[in-house]
Scaffold this motif. Structure first.
Motif, mmCIF file in Angstrom:
data_model
loop_
_atom_site.group_PDB
_atom_site.id
_atom_site.type_symbol
_atom_site.label_atom_id
_atom_site.label_comp_id
_atom_site.label_asym_id
_atom_site.label_seq_id
_atom_site.Cartn_x
_atom_site.Cartn_y
_atom_site.Cartn_z
ATOM 1 N N THR A 30 0.772 -1.098 -0.032
ATOM 2 C CA THR A 30 -0.110 0.089 -0.082
ATOM 3 C C THR A 30 0.995 1.130 -0.052
ATOM 4 O O THR A 30 0.753 2.114 -0.823
ATOM 5 C CB THR A 30 -0.875 -0.213 1.360
ATOM 6 O OG1 THR A 30 -1.913 -1.064 1.034
ATOM 7 C CG2 THR A 30 -1.859 1.351 1.202
ATOM 8 N N ILE A 31 1.752 1.211 0.982
ATOM 9 C CA ILE A 31 2.751 2.512 0.964
ATOM 10 C C ILE A 31 3.543 2.709 -0.429
ATOM 11 O O ILE A 31 3.570 3.630 -0.758
ATOM 12 C CB ILE A 31 3.706 2.240 2.172
ATOM 13 C CG1 ILE A 31 2.909 2.608 3.358
ATOM 14 C CG2 ILE A 31 4.789 3.355 2.168
ATOM 15 C CD1 ILE A 31 3.809 2.126 4.707
ATOM 16 N N VAL A 33 2.519 1.669 -3.554
ATOM 17 C CA VAL A 33 1.670 2.042 -4.618
ATOM 18 C C VAL A 33 1.332 3.668 -4.531
ATOM 19 O O VAL A 33 1.508 4.291 -5.328
ATOM 20 C CB VAL A 33 0.373 1.077 -4.499
ATOM 21 C CG1 VAL A 33 -0.687 2.019 -5.322
ATOM 22 C CG2 VAL A 33 0.497 -0.132 -5.079
ATOM 23 N N PHE A 34 1.116 3.957 -3.274
ATOM 24 C CA PHE A 34 0.787 5.469 -2.742
ATOM 25 C C PHE A 34 2.100 6.236 -3.251
ATOM 26 O O PHE A 34 2.103 7.273 -3.813
ATOM 27 C CB PHE A 34 0.117 5.522 -1.560
ATOM 28 C CG PHE A 34 -1.148 5.361 -1.306
ATOM 29 C CD1 PHE A 34 -2.093 6.020 -2.366
ATOM 30 C CD2 PHE A 34 -1.500 4.531 -0.537
ATOM 31 C CE1 PHE A 34 -3.430 5.590 -1.905
ATOM 32 C CE2 PHE A 34 -2.890 4.083 -0.225
ATOM 33 C CZ PHE A 34 -3.911 4.848 -1.034
ATOM 34 N N MET A 35 3.223 5.937 -2.654
ATOM 35 C CA MET A 35 4.334 6.711 -3.028
ATOM 36 C C MET A 35 4.848 6.835 -4.628
ATOM 37 O O MET A 35 5.122 7.570 -5.107
ATOM 38 C CB MET A 35 5.829 6.089 -2.326
ATOM 39 C CG MET A 35 5.609 6.451 -0.833
ATOM 40 S SD MET A 35 6.797 5.918 0.121
ATOM 41 C CE MET A 35 8.411 7.036 -0.622
ATOM 42 N N ILE A 37 2.690 6.280 -7.332
ATOM 43 C CA ILE A 37 1.859 7.434 -7.810
ATOM 44 C C ILE A 37 2.225 8.678 -7.515
ATOM 45 O O ILE A 37 2.198 9.575 -8.164
ATOM 46 C CB ILE A 37 0.159 7.051 -7.403
ATOM 47 C CG1 ILE A 37 -0.084 5.429 -8.111
ATOM 48 C CG2 ILE A 37 -0.865 8.127 -7.891
ATOM 49 C CD1 ILE A 37 -1.550 5.168 -7.329
ATOM 50 N N PHE A 38 2.457 8.954 -6.444
ATOM 51 C CA PHE A 38 2.923 10.337 -5.853
ATOM 52 C C PHE A 38 4.076 10.791 -6.711
ATOM 53 O O PHE A 38 4.078 12.002 -7.130
ATOM 54 C CB PHE A 38 3.246 10.374 -4.057
ATOM 55 C CG PHE A 38 3.606 11.599 -3.532
ATOM 56 C CD1 PHE A 38 2.792 12.540 -3.257
ATOM 57 C CD2 PHE A 38 4.995 11.652 -3.435
ATOM 58 C CE1 PHE A 38 3.189 13.705 -2.655
ATOM 59 C CE2 PHE A 38 5.292 12.940 -3.037
ATOM 60 C CZ PHE A 38 4.658 13.863 -2.340
ATOM 61 N N ASP A 41 3.252 11.496 -10.105
ATOM 62 C CA ASP A 41 2.575 12.624 -10.286
ATOM 63 C C ASP A 41 3.277 13.986 -10.152
ATOM 64 O O ASP A 41 3.123 14.762 -10.974
ATOM 65 C CB ASP A 41 1.309 12.676 -9.135
ATOM 66 C CG ASP A 41 0.163 13.938 -9.367
ATOM 67 O OD1 ASP A 41 -0.077 14.167 -10.714
ATOM 68 O OD2 ASP A 41 0.275 14.682 -8.561
ATOM 69 N N SER A 136 10.719 3.391 -4.201
ATOM 70 C CA SER A 136 10.157 3.793 -2.831
ATOM 71 C C SER A 136 10.386 2.811 -1.747
ATOM 72 O O SER A 136 10.689 3.190 -0.570
ATOM 73 C CB SER A 136 8.793 4.289 -2.902
ATOM 74 O OG SER A 136 7.940 3.214 -3.220
#
Length: 152
Positions: A30-31, A33-35, A37-38, A41, A136
């Protein structure tokens, strides 16, 4: 009437079960994936800013973000024992860094909503997210390794 808990229901408390968010694989994925995408972006936002040569946000908003983070950073560093000059420099760096991140994130969202991802190609964006996820996780593990010997 008493609230009776029946085994196997959602309300039952079973100490042998593990929440999905306590699973180390799910937590790390989860961490990552979010990092990922971050980071992608932010990269798309930088691409947008440099290609259009203008900020996606009005200057007044960027200055307001800088001012709030400058003050918050300065107070944070003063509370942790830095002298006035060092806390001013730390606050300025925090304000600049947060403003940079926020502007690039907004630019990335504008780029994506404006159809920029279709122009670049979904394959490249997904590859960039995958590479950012790997980077990440490596950064997080290296940071954890460095900080595990320090007690805070």
């Amino acid at each position: 009437m008493k609230n009776i808990k029946v085994p196997g229901t959602i309300n039952s408390i079973n100490p042998n079960t593990q929440s999905i968010f306590e699973n180390p694989f799910v937590k790390t994925l989860t961490i990552a994936v979010f990092m990922g995408i971050f980071l992608v972006d932010m990269g798309l936002g930088l691409f947008e800013v440099f290609s259009t040569k203008e900020s996606p946000l009005p200057s007044a908003v960027v200055l307001l973000i800088f001012a709030v983070m400058f003050i918050a950073g300065m107070v944070f560093y003063e509370k942790h024992g830095l002298d006035t000059l060092s806390s001013l420099v730390g606050g300025a760096l925090a304000g600049f860094g947060f403003s940079f991140v926020f502007v690039s994130l907004v630019g990335g969202v504008q780029f994506a909503l404006g159809g920029g991802i279709s122009a670049i190609g979904w394959d490249q964006v997904i590859s960039a997210v995958a590479a950012s996820m790997i980077a990440s996780v490596v950064m997080l593990k290296a940071l954890f390794y460095k900080l595990q010997n320090h007690l805070y």
